[in-house]
Design an enzyme around this catalytic site. Sequence first.
Site, PDB file in Angstrom:
ATOM      1  N   TYR A  97       0.835  -1.190   0.000  1.00 19.05           N
ATOM      2  CA  TYR A  97       0.000   0.000   0.000  1.00 19.05           C
ATOM      3  C   TYR A  97       0.877   1.250   0.000  1.00 19.05           C
ATOM      4  O   TYR A  97       2.012   1.192  -0.450  1.00 19.05           O
ATOM      5  CB  TYR A  97      -1.052  -0.079   1.149  1.00 19.05           C
ATOM      6  CG  TYR A  97      -2.223   0.707   0.683  1.00 19.05           C
ATOM      7  CD1 TYR A  97      -2.954   0.292  -0.438  1.00 19.05           C
ATOM      8  CD2 TYR A  97      -2.521   1.941   1.235  1.00 19.05           C
ATOM      9  CE1 TYR A  97      -3.947   1.081  -0.973  1.00 19.05           C
ATOM     10  CE2 TYR A  97      -3.538   2.720   0.707  1.00 19.05           C
ATOM     11  CZ  TYR A  97      -4.238   2.295  -0.395  1.00 19.05           C
ATOM     12  OH  TYR A  97      -5.212   3.079  -0.926  1.00 19.05           O
ATOM     13  N   ARG A 152      -8.538   9.964  -9.041  1.00 20.24           N
ATOM     14  CA  ARG A 152      -7.753  10.648  -7.989  1.00 20.24           C
ATOM     15  C   ARG A 152      -7.048   9.585  -7.172  1.00 20.24           C
ATOM     16  O   ARG A 152      -7.517   9.181  -6.122  1.00 20.24           O
ATOM     17  CB  ARG A 152      -8.687  11.506  -7.118  1.00 20.24           C
ATOM     18  CG  ARG A 152      -7.960  12.522  -6.274  1.00 20.24           C
ATOM     19  CD  ARG A 152      -8.157  12.289  -4.809  1.00 20.24           C
ATOM     20  NE  ARG A 152      -7.665  10.978  -4.410  1.00 20.24           N
ATOM     21  CZ  ARG A 152      -7.845  10.431  -3.220  1.00 20.24           C
ATOM     22  NH1 ARG A 152      -8.530  11.046  -2.306  1.00 20.24           N
ATOM     23  NH2 ARG A 152      -7.347   9.250  -2.911  1.00 20.24           N
ATOM     24  N   LYS A 170      -5.841  -2.678  -1.743  1.00 22.28           N
ATOM     25  CA  LYS A 170      -6.790  -2.566  -0.619  1.00 22.28           C
ATOM     26  C   LYS A 170      -7.390  -3.933  -0.287  1.00 22.28           C
ATOM     27  O   LYS A 170      -7.602  -4.261   0.876  1.00 22.28           O
ATOM     28  CB  LYS A 170      -7.903  -1.579  -0.977  1.00 22.28           C
ATOM     29  CG  LYS A 170      -7.415  -0.146  -0.946  1.00 22.28           C
ATOM     30  CD  LYS A 170      -8.132   0.669   0.095  1.00 22.28           C
ATOM     31  CE  LYS A 170      -7.305   1.874   0.471  1.00 22.28           C
ATOM     32  NZ  LYS A 170      -7.977   2.899   1.218  1.00 22.28           N
ATOM     33  N   GLU A 241     -13.434   3.854  -4.190  1.00 19.01           N
ATOM     34  CA  GLU A 241     -12.052   4.184  -3.830  1.00 19.01           C
ATOM     35  C   GLU A 241     -11.414   5.084  -4.884  1.00 19.01           C
ATOM     36  O   GLU A 241     -11.439   4.756  -6.078  1.00 19.01           O
ATOM     37  CB  GLU A 241     -11.280   2.858  -3.769  1.00 19.01           C
ATOM     38  CG  GLU A 241      -9.917   2.952  -3.200  1.00 19.01           C
ATOM     39  CD  GLU A 241      -9.939   3.298  -1.724  1.00 19.01           C
ATOM     40  OE1 GLU A 241     -10.743   2.726  -0.970  1.00 19.01           O
ATOM     41  OE2 GLU A 241      -9.150   4.165  -1.326  1.00 19.01           O
ATOM     42  N   ASP A 242     -10.866   6.204  -4.439  1.00 21.83           N
ATOM     43  CA  ASP A 242     -10.072   7.071  -5.312  1.00 21.83           C
ATOM     44  C   ASP A 242     -10.810   7.563  -6.551  1.00 21.83           C
ATOM     45  O   ASP A 242     -10.245   7.662  -7.645  1.00 21.83           O
ATOM     46  CB  ASP A 242      -8.735   6.392  -5.663  1.00 21.83           C
ATOM     47  CG  ASP A 242      -7.764   6.427  -4.478  1.00 21.83           C
ATOM     48  OD1 ASP A 242      -8.189   6.911  -3.395  1.00 21.83           O
ATOM     49  OD2 ASP A 242      -6.612   5.996  -4.599  1.00 21.83           O
ATOM     50  N   ASP A 264     -14.278   4.916   1.025  1.00 25.28           N
ATOM     51  CA  ASP A 264     -13.207   4.883   2.021  1.00 25.28           C
ATOM     52  C   ASP A 264     -12.491   6.226   2.150  1.00 25.28           C
ATOM     53  O   ASP A 264     -12.062   6.599   3.234  1.00 25.28           O
ATOM     54  CB  ASP A 264     -12.198   3.788   1.669  1.00 25.28           C
ATOM     55  CG  ASP A 264     -11.194   3.602   2.790  1.00 25.28           C
ATOM     56  OD1 ASP A 264     -11.639   3.401   3.930  1.00 25.28           O
ATOM     57  OD2 ASP A 264      -9.987   3.701   2.542  1.00 25.28           O
ATOM     58  N   ASP A 265     -12.355   6.944   1.037  1.00 28.91           N
ATOM     59  CA  ASP A 265     -11.635   8.229   1.093  1.00 28.91           C
ATOM     60  C   ASP A 265     -12.387   9.232   1.953  1.00 28.91           C
ATOM     61  O   ASP A 265     -11.783  10.082   2.597  1.00 28.91           O
ATOM     62  CB  ASP A 265     -11.453   8.796  -0.323  1.00 28.91           C
ATOM     63  CG  ASP A 265     -10.807   7.766  -1.222  1.00 28.91           C
ATOM     64  OD1 ASP A 265      -9.696   7.335  -0.909  1.00 28.91           O
ATOM     65  OD2 ASP A 265     -11.450   7.352  -2.208  1.00 28.91           O
ATOM     66  N   ASN A 405      -0.913  11.832   1.108  1.00 32.00           N
ATOM     67  CA  ASN A 405      -0.129  10.702   0.591  1.00 32.00           C
ATOM     68  C   ASN A 405       0.279  10.967  -0.850  1.00 32.00           C
ATOM     69  O   ASN A 405      -0.381  11.736  -1.535  1.00 32.00           O
ATOM     70  CB  ASN A 405      -0.986   9.428   0.609  1.00 32.00           C
ATOM     71  CG  ASN A 405      -1.304   8.986   2.015  1.00 32.00           C
ATOM     72  OD1 ASN A 405      -0.479   9.061   2.902  1.00 32.00           O
ATOM     73  ND2 ASN A 405      -2.530   8.531   2.214  1.00 32.00           N
TER      74      ASN A 405
HETATM   75  P1  NAD Z   1      -9.427  15.905  -2.953  1.00 31.50           P
HETATM   76  O1  NAD Z   1      -8.909  16.127  -4.310  1.00 31.50           O
HETATM   77  O2  NAD Z   1     -10.849  15.527  -2.770  1.00 31.50           O
HETATM   78  O3  NAD Z   1      -9.177  17.237  -2.082  1.00 31.50           O
HETATM   79  C1  NAD Z   1      -8.002  17.987  -2.070  1.00 31.50           C
HETATM   80  C2  NAD Z   1      -8.331  19.363  -1.514  1.00 31.50           C
HETATM   81  O4  NAD Z   1      -7.121  20.090  -1.336  1.00 31.50           O
HETATM   82  C3  NAD Z   1      -9.225  20.204  -2.407  1.00 31.50           C
HETATM   83  O5  NAD Z   1     -10.211  20.826  -1.619  1.00 31.50           O
HETATM   84  C4  NAD Z   1      -8.287  21.244  -2.955  1.00 31.50           C
HETATM   85  O6  NAD Z   1      -8.946  22.471  -3.230  1.00 31.50           O
HETATM   86  C5  NAD Z   1      -7.322  21.412  -1.803  1.00 31.50           C
HETATM   87  N1  NAD Z   1      -6.066  22.026  -2.202  1.00 31.50           N
HETATM   88  C6  NAD Z   1      -5.326  21.804  -3.304  1.00 31.50           C
HETATM   89  N2  NAD Z   1      -4.242  22.619  -3.315  1.00 31.50           N
HETATM   90  C7  NAD Z   1      -4.303  23.339  -2.195  1.00 31.50           C
HETATM   91  C8  NAD Z   1      -3.487  24.363  -1.634  1.00 31.50           C
HETATM   92  N3  NAD Z   1      -2.376  24.763  -2.247  1.00 31.50           N
HETATM   93  N4  NAD Z   1      -3.859  24.914  -0.463  1.00 31.50           N
HETATM   94  C9  NAD Z   1      -4.977  24.499   0.158  1.00 31.50           C
HETATM   95  N5  NAD Z   1      -5.790  23.547  -0.317  1.00 31.50           N
HETATM   96  C10 NAD Z   1      -5.461  22.968  -1.476  1.00 31.50           C
HETATM   97  O7  NAD Z   1      -8.492  14.822  -2.279  1.00 31.50           O
HETATM   98  P2  NAD Z   1      -8.755  14.016  -0.916  1.00 31.50           P
HETATM   99  O8  NAD Z   1      -9.396  12.720  -1.196  1.00 31.50           O
HETATM  100  O9  NAD Z   1      -9.412  14.909   0.075  1.00 31.50           O
HETATM  101  O10 NAD Z   1      -7.257  13.686  -0.490  1.00 31.50           O
HETATM  102  C11 NAD Z   1      -6.380  14.730  -0.129  1.00 31.50           C
HETATM  103  C12 NAD Z   1      -5.098  14.136   0.407  1.00 31.50           C
HETATM  104  O11 NAD Z   1      -5.370  13.389   1.589  1.00 31.50           O
HETATM  105  C13 NAD Z   1      -4.414  13.172  -0.564  1.00 31.50           C
HETATM  106  O12 NAD Z   1      -3.033  13.421  -0.572  1.00 31.50           O
HETATM  107  C14 NAD Z   1      -4.686  11.819   0.027  1.00 31.50           C
HETATM  108  O13 NAD Z   1      -3.647  10.910  -0.227  1.00 31.50           O
HETATM  109  C15 NAD Z   1      -4.750  12.131   1.503  1.00 31.50           C
HETATM  110  N6  NAD Z   1      -5.528  11.131   2.225  1.00 31.50           N
HETATM  111  C16 NAD Z   1      -4.968  10.575   3.331  1.00 31.50           C
HETATM  112  C17 NAD Z   1      -5.621   9.597   4.030  1.00 31.50           C
HETATM  113  C18 NAD Z   1      -4.998   9.025   5.263  1.00 31.50           C
HETATM  114  O14 NAD Z   1      -4.014   9.483   5.699  1.00 31.50           O
HETATM  115  N7  NAD Z   1      -5.551   8.018   5.877  1.00 31.50           N
HETATM  116  C19 NAD Z   1      -6.854   9.155   3.587  1.00 31.50           C
HETATM  117  C20 NAD Z   1      -7.440   9.755   2.460  1.00 31.50           C
HETATM  118  C21 NAD Z   1      -6.756  10.748   1.792  1.00 31.50           C
END
Ligand code: NAD
Length: 556
Positions: A97, A152, A170, A241-242, A264-265, A405
């Site tokens: 993962y 994504r 997953k 997912e994603d 899951d996200d 991530n």
């Molecule tokens: P997403 O695309 O739905 O959301 C990303 C958000 O970040 C959007 O609202 C976007 O406008 C904002 N953004 C982009 N550039 C920015 C900046 N410069 N300043 C402020 N905001 C900004 O994606 P997501 O599903 O919400 O995932 C976001 C991140 O979280 C990814 O890197 C993902 O890997 C991580 N994530 C981590 C976990 C975990 O740790 N368990 C779980 C899910 C997602």
Amino acid sequence: MSDKAQHPRGVTLLNYPRFNQGTAFSPEHRRAFGLDGLLPPHVASLELQVQRSLRNFERKPHDLDRYIFLNGLQDRNETLFYRLVIDNLEQMMPIIYTPTVGQACQEFGLIFRRPRGLYISSEDHGRVADILDNWPYKADDVRVIVVTDGERILGLGDLGAHGMGIPVGKLSLYTACAGIPPSATLPITIDVGTNNQSLRQDPYYIGLHQERVRGEAYDSLLEEFVTAVQEKFPHALIQFEDFANHNAFRLLQKYRDEVCTFNDDIQGTAAVALAGLFSALRLTKHPLSEQTLLFLGAGEAGIGIANLIVSAMMDEGLSEAEARRNCWFVDSQGLVVESRKADLAAHKLPYAHEYEPLPDLSTAVDMLQPTALIGVSGQPGMFTEPIIRAMSDFNERPIIFALSNPTANSECTAEEAYTWSDGRAIFASGSPFPSFTLDGQTFVPGQGNNAYIFPGVGLGVVAVGARRVTDEMFRAAARTLADLVGEDDLEQGRIFPALGRIRELSLEIAVSVAEVAYEQNLTAVDRPADLREMIASQMYEPVYPDVATMQAAYEE
Ligand code: NAD
């Protein structure tokens, strides 16, 4: 299949990963299945095979090579693959993962060897059910489907059909972490094209070389998919997912009350972050309802986390409006406030508070003085030294979750968080960071890995045949996970339990989820006298079956 002549035998059996035991086939197996002479004479034990595999794994020069090695092993001998992964989970998890799976998806076309799972493309519209029929295992056995459209992938953007690495990874975790049998898992990629131009121009790209299908055509393909799954795999949980957030929120809204599904996200991430917060609050000794949370990133992860936190704050007596007012967002345009409402996506609106517009995170931190900073923006390095120092000025123990991530996208590193807060930060990340020693004190950063939550939730849901997956189940999962963090973990700053305990944790989470399913009258199975025992008895253990068990399995 009762005709003995049809039983996989000889070379066919050696090429059948579900039943292959390789050099561990005993003399009885070898005689019964025509393997004599096809294997070297020495009979190995499963333990010896695990050791040998581990040595081969470790001598690979790069993590991507380790990923390819593990894939090959999974295709060759499933039992050995899962024994290796389960017995060495902390070492294997970052390969199967995040972060390595991210690189694997980026290079999926190059490293592609054997297919795994099902691909449904926009060209299959009208015959999705026929494609599901091609799945070679018994339809009734399929209990968990993980599906992506690859738009994504982690924080890496649109990887189209190369996103298949995610459902595959997953589902391996479902088996390794919660004992969902491999035969019950089905990875699916819905390929509607990709808007990643460099992939479309890549001759190795495995998907449709076209722009993404959008709008009505996309929605009706997804509708056909969900309907076909209900028909063909009626006992399956569907994990989305994603997907990009413009589809993820809509699809969740559309299907969550109709079928057994979750995203899951949005929901899994929310539960793991809430669990982390519950543990952090054991250190700060302040209630959740008094927290001010500032999120960087207002997408699936951020909004999902905030929504679950709001419901948990309401459990502590706040009104919905009061709870929401404790959650603030900075997106790429600055602080999410009421005056921006006309231009905001629907999922951000509940958090568009009346406040002056602020341009960036740094100003928002100064003005709002949050107790916790949660990074879910996918943007690396956004938690700068001045921001962490400011958080440490007005908090004795600032809560810093850099969840983006893979590792390279983390808003800050563990080392930065601990150094800039003079060792006071309560830190968690999305991808793993090594321990860090500052002034003689060693900190073990928590990894807010969704694998703490989704396998256990899935196990609970399928064990009792829950018809829906509810927010109450995710809240129960978060509470259970946080309660399983030991005092010794907390002393080292570790707000999640050791991953090595994952099967025990998943079982407890499954029990708490199943309890909620019974409370909410969502189950298909009568409540057993001993719920934990009933669920535990369903967990797959990778061991080699004897000849009689193999025969019986073929004859089923
Ligand atoms: P997403 O695309 O739905 O959301 C990303 C958000 O970040 C959007 O609202 C976007 O406008 C904002 N953004 C982009 N550039 C920015 C900046 N410069 N300043 C402020 N905001 C900004 O994606 P997501 O599903 O919400 O995932 C976001 C991140 O979280 C990814 O890197 C993902 O890997 C991580 N994530 C981590 C976990 C975990 O740790 N368990 C779980 C899910 C997602």
